[in-house]
Design an enzyme around this catalytic site. Structure first.
Site: not given
Ligand SMILES: Cc1ncc(COP(=O)(O)O)c(C=O)c1O
Length: 387
Positions: A71-72, A151, A179, A199-201, A237, A325
């Site tokens: 996602g980032t 999130n 999310q 994002s997959a996780h 790759t 933090c």
């Molecule tokens: C709203 C949102 N955007 C982006 C991200 C970042 O995703 P990733 O952990 O796959 O980089 C998160 C992860 O917590 C998220 O909640």
């Protein structure tokens, strides 16, 4: 000791079906998807199938999906990629105050490079007003980036209305849907979205893999240069096993979305009702209706969030708090501050994010411990303030 995981907005466990499908791609199916021999081509076939599965969950065309490292990276590619490619058209970006740091820090990075950014406020439920998006547009605006679901509090934005505003103004619209994808329906095209991060996780797939939906015709520059992978949008790759796992997790999430949402809504309601019955003073943060089915954010004034987390962790319960933090100091979450909470209330919040593995027994286990933990910490904090 029982262990209860209620931090699914942080990450989710990989589903068995997903892991099983991924495994051969670490061993016998190890080819490079760019190779034209059969070792490469069996991986290419798997990646293209995953592209269809991921496209399916947001009703997109497979050719509009570009795999990334998560996602980032997707947020960075969308925001910086559009900003760099459209610099000749303008230098203004509109976002909201409650975005994930992946969006906010891209925006502040661009502010240091000649772009201006409007950070729209939200109401006390965390909603962005589509009319305020329209008002913020200038002749320099090139991009609107507003998340789909938050999130921390789970509030879901009026994405279609914002998309309509963007379309009418001829401004690109990116949404961070990390999310929401797999939890609530979103059709990129109908929502008027030009770019969408996934994002997959967060949906029971592997970590370190994500995707960016880029509507056909969107003018965007890649950030990573190298080979011709991912239609020259993202060199390197491919993470074959990760992408294949992402595909399966997306397909399963799409298939089970309705039943899963019902399951999570029941558990969330039970948790909220039990909090209301058993804990004297509390505040629910987020929208009462427009929210993710499994996210519940609650402040317990007088009890400190991080102390709550640690005390619950001793009971085997995993949740998260509304604090971050920053440079060694505990700061209240920017999201809760944007809702108008005072810093002490923001620092006393907990986020419960339920997932597919959670049961009524899990909720009852949490509620067997939470009232005592809150009461004890409130006692400590009263003594501390009196002292
Ligand atoms: C709203 C949102 N955007 C982006 C991200 C970042 O995703 P990733 O952990 O796959 O980089 C998160 C992860 O917590 C998220 O909640």
């Amino acid at each position: 000791m029982d262990r209860v995981y209620m931090d699914h907005n942080a990450t989710t466990p990989i589903r068995d079906e997903v892991l099983e499908t991924m495994m051969p791609y670490f061993h016998e199916k190890f080819g490079n998807a760019s190779s034209i021999h059969s070792f490469g081509q069996e991986c290419r076939v798997g990646i293209e199938e995953a592209r269809e599965q991921v496209a399916g969950i947001i009703s997109a065309r497979p050719g509009e999906i570009y795999f990334t490292s998560g996602g980032t990276e997707s947020d960075n590619l969308a925001i910086k990629g559009v900003a760099y490619a459209n610099r000749d058209k303008g230098n203004h970006i509109i976002t909201s105050q409650i975005e994930h740091s992946a969006v906010l820090n891209c925006c502040s990075f661009l502010e240091g490079r000649g772009f201006t950014v409007t950070y729209l406020p939200v109401n006390r439920f965390g909603l962005v007003d589509a009319a305020s998006v329209a008002d913020a547009i200038t002749d320099q605006t090139i991009l609107i980036t507003i998340m789909h679901a938050n999130n921390e509090i789970g509030t879901i934005q009026p994405i279609e209305r914002i998309g309509q505003v963007a379309r009418e103004a001829g401004v690109y619209f990116h949404t961070d849907a990390v999310q929401s994808v797999g939890k609530v329906p979103i059709a990129a095209d109908i929502a008027g979205v030009d770019l969408l991060s996934l994002s997959a996780h967060k949906l029971y797939g592997p970590k370190g893999v994500g995707a960016l939906y880029v509507r056909k015709g969107t003018v965007i520059e890649p950030l990573i240069h190298g080979g011709a992978h991912e239609g020259k949008m993202r060199a390197g790759t491919e993470n074959t096993a990760g992408i294949i796992g992402f595909g399966v997790s997306a397909e399963l999430a799409q298939f089970e979305m309705d039943s899963e949402a019902r399951h999570l809504s029941v558990l969330r309601r039970r948790l909220e009702d039990l909090v209301a019955c058993r804990i004297p003073e509390y505040v629910i943060n987020g929208h009462p209706e427009q929210h993710l089915p499994g996210t519940l954010n609650v402040s317990f004034p007088g009890a400190e969030g991080d102390a709550l987390i640690l005390s619950l962790d001793l009971k085997g319960i995993a949740v998260s708090s509304g604090s971050a933090c920053t440079s060694g100091a505990i700061e209240p979450s920017h999201v809760l501050m944007a809702l108008g909470l005072d810093p002490r209330a923001a620092l006393s919040s907990l986020r419960f994010s339920l997932g597919r593995g959670n049961t009524e027994e899990d909720v009852d286990y949490v509620m067997a411990h939470l009232p005592d933990v809150v009461g004890r910490l409130r006692g400590i904090s009263t003594v501390a303030t009196q002292g």
